[in-house]
Design a protein around this motif. Structure first.
Motif, PDB file in Angstrom:
ATOM      1  N   ALA A  56     -15.597 -13.970  -8.964  1.00  0.00           N
ATOM      2  CA  ALA A  56     -16.617 -14.537  -9.852  1.00  0.00           C
ATOM      3  C   ALA A  56     -17.076 -13.551 -10.922  1.00  0.00           C
ATOM      4  N   ASN A  57     -16.617 -12.305 -10.837  1.00  0.00           N
ATOM      5  CA  ASN A  57     -17.015 -11.309 -11.826  1.00  0.00           C
ATOM      6  C   ASN A  57     -16.454 -11.659 -13.196  1.00  0.00           C
ATOM      7  N   ALA A  58     -17.259 -11.476 -14.220  1.00  0.00           N
ATOM      8  CA  ALA A  58     -16.859 -11.839 -15.584  1.00  0.00           C
ATOM      9  C   ALA A  58     -15.636 -11.048 -16.044  1.00  0.00           C
ATOM     10  N   ASN A  59     -15.386  -9.879 -15.456  1.00  0.00           N
ATOM     11  CA  ASN A  59     -14.265  -9.024 -15.873  1.00  0.00           C
ATOM     12  C   ASN A  59     -13.034  -9.173 -14.968  1.00  0.00           C
ATOM     13  N   TYR A  60     -13.004 -10.244 -14.161  1.00  0.00           N
ATOM     14  CA  TYR A  60     -11.921 -10.404 -13.195  1.00  0.00           C
ATOM     15  C   TYR A  60     -10.550 -10.438 -13.873  1.00  0.00           C
ATOM     16  N   ASP A  61     -10.494 -10.974 -15.081  1.00  0.00           N
ATOM     17  CA  ASP A  61      -9.229 -11.049 -15.820  1.00  0.00           C
ATOM     18  C   ASP A  61      -9.195 -10.113 -17.015  1.00  0.00           C
ATOM     19  N   THR A  62     -10.110  -9.147 -17.051  1.00  0.00           N
ATOM     20  CA  THR A  62     -10.139  -8.162 -18.128  1.00  0.00           C
ATOM     21  C   THR A  62      -9.331  -6.938 -17.718  1.00  0.00           C
ATOM     22  N   PRO A  63      -8.321  -6.547 -18.490  1.00  0.00           N
ATOM     23  CA  PRO A  63      -7.471  -5.414 -18.088  1.00  0.00           C
ATOM     24  C   PRO A  63      -8.257  -4.114 -17.980  1.00  0.00           C
TER      25      PRO A  63
END
Length: 504
Positions: A56-63
């Protein structure tokens, strides 16, 4: 007096004297053997990956590595396998082989072989350095003499030059050994941290499809001595296929996006004819033949190497589901790191890849291979892959504080002398903020190194200053060496001035 009665009385008198002697000289007290191996209680340490790398973290798909950094690492990775530049450490690179193996006419290889033979010869060794077999008995002089004869050490100076016909490829998953034998060599199991699984002969393993160079062969033909992209050692010859220019071209001359990487702990690989070929573990690199969807699930068609009856490599095709292989490199995101950890967490510890399980450095090597990042095989060398900070002279409290403030989650390696971990970020435990690490670890020890509390596998674990379950155990932050290294651009490659900082 009847003779029989006299004999009985004489026997009773002798028994009385014996009992009196025993009473006067009691046997020496026997000290109970204390097992140096115990099991660490892991019940208090949550191993649910989603609780630590939150979907659920906003950066889950942020490299956590930028596209530029990852691309530079991927190019360096491919050069390590197939590069032909002067400094490309590929086993298929004539310049590398000539410099690495034959700059001194092969004498370096001979010296290494003789050194290894000496390491496993028990003659004149101190008790702590005696090598034991699986039967708990020291290896005999005949054992090491037979191995030495089979090695034919002088072969390594008989043709000290690069030969293109000695290029090869791993057609199976291969264990790399210091000597051409599968016999283990353990130090005494009565010593903490020794005995099983610490087979001193075990160096590493090789993924199927890895380029090799054959330096020599055992007299019985069962073993090849090879240079891999990482290490040098003996491997079973029946998993080595010799290659020629046509094979090299078909295998490696492809665009950088023509590769797949295994993203699961272990994937069985059968060729298109249904023949089982090998198990491919996380990080294995295989070229795509084509991609597409066949049936209800997405599947990729890859090329795999097979060994023919003459010992040469031939190309075969195999299909793997997208749950087992993905286009390489995969994006270095928390989602993908969590996926890899979920596949690997809880697997048994394998010193030097014993039984094709991972130890601390090979665990991280396999994970970062999926991201296209080349990590050296040994834990100390992995620190050279990033920007290193040495905190060995700091207190444990200072080390932990520095790591929490300056470490970059998911791309910071922590080295504590013989062991390496991956920093995931910070968490709260018992009301305190502590760093969280992922590691493949054998166990924890007290300051006097007298015992082990065995964890024995890959776990998520907080870097605590004190171990609440056992106050006698030493914190991993209190070791003699404590260094951290933040992965960024590969060594020698400058960061472009316009490059954005990666998410942390």
């Amino acid at each position: 007096m009847p003779a029989r009665t006299f004999a009985v009385r004489a026997a009773l008198a002798s028994l009385a004297l014996a009992l009196a002697a025993c009473a006067a000289n009691p046997p020496a007290a026997q000290h109970a053997y204390v097992d140096p191996i115990g099991v660490f209680p892991m019940a208090n340490y949550d191993q649910n990956v989603d609780h630590w790398i939150d979907p659920a973290n906003a950066n889950y798909d942020t490299p956590f590595l930028t596209a530029t950094e990852q691309r530079a690492h991927w190019n360096a990775y491919l050069a390590r396998y197939f590069g032909t530049g002067e400094h490309d450490a590929s086993p298929w690179n004539p310049a590398f082989i000539a410099n690495r193996l034959y700059s001194h006419g092969g004498s370096d290889v001979v010296d290494l072989q003789l050194q290894r033979i000496g390491n496993y010869d028990n003659a004149g060794k101190a008790a702590r350095q005696i090598g034991y077999g699986q039967n708990y008995r020291p290896h005999t002089a005949r054992w090491i003499e037979d191995i030495e004869r089979n090695m034919n050490v002088q072969q390594f100076v008989q043709a000290p030059h690069y030969a293109p016909n000695l290029r090869a490829i791993a057609t199976d998953a291969l264990l790399v050994r210091e000597l051409p034998t599968m016999d283990p060599s353990f130090y005494s199991h009565k010593l903490a941290g020794e005995g099983y699984p610490f087979d001193n002969l075990q160096i590493s393993s090789v993924w199927p499809g890895t380029p090799l160079y054959v330096i020599g062969r055992s007299v019985d033909g069962a073993w090849d001595y090879v240079q891999t992209p990482t290490v040098q050692g003996w491997v079973p010859a029946n998993g080595v296929g010799l290659v020629d220019d046509a094979f090299v071209s078909a295998w490696s001359h492809r665009p950088s996006d023509g590769w797949g990487v295994v993203i699961t702990a272990s994937a069985p690989v059968n060729d298109s004819g249904g023949t089982y070929r090998f198990n491919a573990t996380a990080g294995t690199l295989l070229p795509f033949a084509q991609s597409g969807t066949i049936g209800p699930a997405a599947r990729y068609t890859v090329l795999i190497p097979a060994r023919d009856v003459d010992g040469h490599a031939v190309l075969r095709q195999a299909q793997l589901p997208d749950t087992a292989i993905a286009p390489a490199p995969i994006a270095a995101t928390p989602r993908h790191l969590a996926m890899l950890i979920k596949s690997l967490i809880g697997r048994p510890y394998g010193w030097g890849n014993m039984n094709f399980y991972n130890d601390c450095s090979s665990e991280l090597q396999g994970i970062f291979s999926a991201f296209g990042v080349w990590l050296p095989r040994h834990s100390s060398a992995q620190l050279t892959a990033g920007d290193m900070t040495d905190l060995s002279t700091s207190t444990p409290e200072q080390r932990v504080d520095y790591l929490m403030k300056n470490g970059k989650p998911m791309r910071t390696l922590v080295y504590i002398g013989g062991h390496v971990m991956l920093y995931l970020g910070n968490t709260t435990r018992d009301g305190r903020t502590v760093p969280l690490v992922y590691q493949d670890i054998w166990g924890l020890s007290p300051a006097d190194d007298s015992r082990r509390a065995v964890i024995g596998g890959s776990v998520i674990f907080p870097l605590l200053l004190r171990i609440p379950e056992d106050s006698g155990l030493k914190s991993l932050a209190a070791t003699g060496i404590f260094q951290m290294s933040v992965l960024g651009m590969p060594s020698g490659v400058a960061v472009p001035p316009t490059e954005e900082n990666p998410a942390s």
